[in-house]
Write an enzyme that holds these catalytic residues in place. Structure first.
Site, PDB file in Angstrom:
ATOM      1  N   ASN A   1       0.832  -1.218   0.000  1.00  0.00           N
ATOM      2  CA  ASN A   1       0.000   0.000   0.000  1.00  0.00           C
ATOM      3  C   ASN A   1       0.864   1.264   0.000  1.00  0.00           C
ATOM      4  O   ASN A   1       0.523   2.251  -0.649  1.00  0.00           O
ATOM      5  CB  ASN A   1      -0.961  -0.005   1.185  1.00  0.00           C
TER       6      ASN A   1
ATOM      7  N   MET B   1       0.942  -2.584  12.430  1.00  0.00           N
ATOM      8  CA  MET B   1       0.330  -3.617  13.260  1.00  0.00           C
ATOM      9  C   MET B   1       0.301  -3.264  14.751  1.00  0.00           C
ATOM     10  O   MET B   1       0.538  -4.115  15.602  1.00  0.00           O
ATOM     11  CB  MET B   1       1.041  -4.955  13.037  1.00  0.00           C
ATOM     12  N   ARG B   2       0.012  -2.015  15.053  1.00  0.00           N
ATOM     13  CA  ARG B   2      -0.117  -1.594  16.453  1.00  0.00           C
ATOM     14  C   ARG B   2      -1.327  -0.693  16.592  1.00  0.00           C
ATOM     15  O   ARG B   2      -1.634   0.073  15.675  1.00  0.00           O
ATOM     16  CB  ARG B   2       1.108  -0.788  16.903  1.00  0.00           C
TER      17      ARG B   2
ATOM     18  N   HIS C   1      -8.242  -1.058   5.760  1.00  0.00           N
ATOM     19  CA  HIS C   1      -8.464  -2.378   6.356  1.00  0.00           C
ATOM     20  C   HIS C   1      -9.144  -3.283   5.324  1.00  0.00           C
ATOM     21  O   HIS C   1     -10.097  -2.868   4.663  1.00  0.00           O
ATOM     22  CB  HIS C   1      -9.350  -2.226   7.603  1.00  0.00           C
TER      23      HIS C   1
HETATM   24  C1  GRF Z   1      -3.317  -4.428   3.991  1.00  0.00           C
HETATM   25  O1  GRF Z   1      -4.192  -5.473   3.660  1.00  0.00           O
HETATM   26  C2  GRF Z   1      -4.023  -3.389   4.799  1.00  0.00           C
HETATM   27  O2  GRF Z   1      -5.374  -3.264   4.468  1.00  0.00           O
HETATM   28  C3  GRF Z   1      -3.878  -3.918   6.213  1.00  0.00           C
HETATM   29  O3  GRF Z   1      -2.594  -4.475   6.239  1.00  0.00           O
HETATM   30  C4  GRF Z   1      -2.224  -4.903   4.939  1.00  0.00           C
HETATM   31  C5  GRF Z   1      -0.889  -4.291   4.631  1.00  0.00           C
HETATM   32  O4  GRF Z   1      -0.342  -4.785   3.439  1.00  0.00           O
HETATM   33  N1  GRF Z   1      -4.102  -2.884   7.190  1.00  0.00           N
HETATM   34  P1  GRF Z   1       0.902  -4.079   2.786  1.00  0.00           P
HETATM   35  O5  GRF Z   1       2.038  -4.081   3.802  1.00  0.00           O
HETATM   36  O6  GRF Z   1       0.515  -2.676   2.406  1.00  0.00           O
HETATM   37  O7  GRF Z   1       1.249  -4.905   1.593  1.00  0.00           O
END
Ligand code: GRF
Length: 190
Positions: free
Chosen positions: A16, A89-90, A108
């Site tokens: 992303n 992830m926090r 998300h």
């Molecule tokens: C994505 O699916 C996002 O929606 C979620 O975590 C994932 C991150 O993927 N919050 P990346 O690291 O951007 O490939």
């Protein structure tokens, strides 16, 4: 006049982050990447796009408040106005939320409020629902609970595997997130 500055927070692959960088023309500059995993692939991507990084290890700090104070300092020093979470992830604590109230958004991979938290794609796949999707929302103290800005549906087909579903969801994410960011930045300038 200088463009408004934004930071991306990420912990992992950073697809992303890359989609945001590739999209360009967002009305703001991605000027900092905050990452809590020293080995994360997203750091290579930041290097490729010459985006400065602040990498930290939570357990090196005495408390969540302590590392969040350091993050806020980094954000302020870099003149950051917007924060885009992309696989961070926090759960954010009060220190960051207060400093950037109304300025933090997250993506998300489900149609919130359904399937919040970890492995949302796996949760939807296992539940055998007919459709899932992607949500962009403001961030509050809860886990994926803030006000929703945009959602896009993704159908789950009979022949889907977890991987084919994940690929389709990611494609939607990579298209949706930059579009929402652009619209949000534009709206707040007006
Ligand atoms: C994505 O699916 C996002 O929606 C979620 O975590 C994932 C991150 O993927 N919050 P990346 O690291 O951007 O490939």
């Amino acid at each position: 006049m200088r463009n408004i500055r934004a930071a991306v927070f990420a912990s992992g692959t950073g697809s992303n982050f890359e989609a945001i960088m590739k999209a360009g023309n967002l009305g703001c500059d991605i000027h900092l990447l905050i990452c809590d995993q020293p080995g994360a692939t997203v750091l290579e991507k930041a290097k490729h796009y010459s985006v400065p990084t602040y990498v930290f290890t939570a357990k090196d700090f005495p408390s969540k408040q302590a590392y969040e104070e350091q993050i806020v300092k980094q954000l302020h020093d870099a003149g950051i106005y917007w924060v885009f979470l992309a696989g961070y992830m926090r759960i954010l604590g009060k220190t960051i939320l207060r400093a950037y109230e109304g300025k933090i958004i997250n993506i998300h991979p489900s149609l919130l409020p359904v399937f919040p938290g970890k492995d949302a794609i796996g949760q939807a796949f296992t539940a055998k629902v007919a459709k899932t999707g992607v949500t962009v929302h403001y961030v509050d103290e809860g886990m994926d609970t803030g006000p929703i800005i945009a959602q896009e549906e993704v159908e789950i087909f009979e022949y889907d595997t977890i991987d084919t579903l994940k690929n389709r969801i990611q494609k939607v994410e990579h298209d949706l997130y930059p579009r929402v960011i652009k619209a949000l930045v534009q709206k707040n300038k007006a």
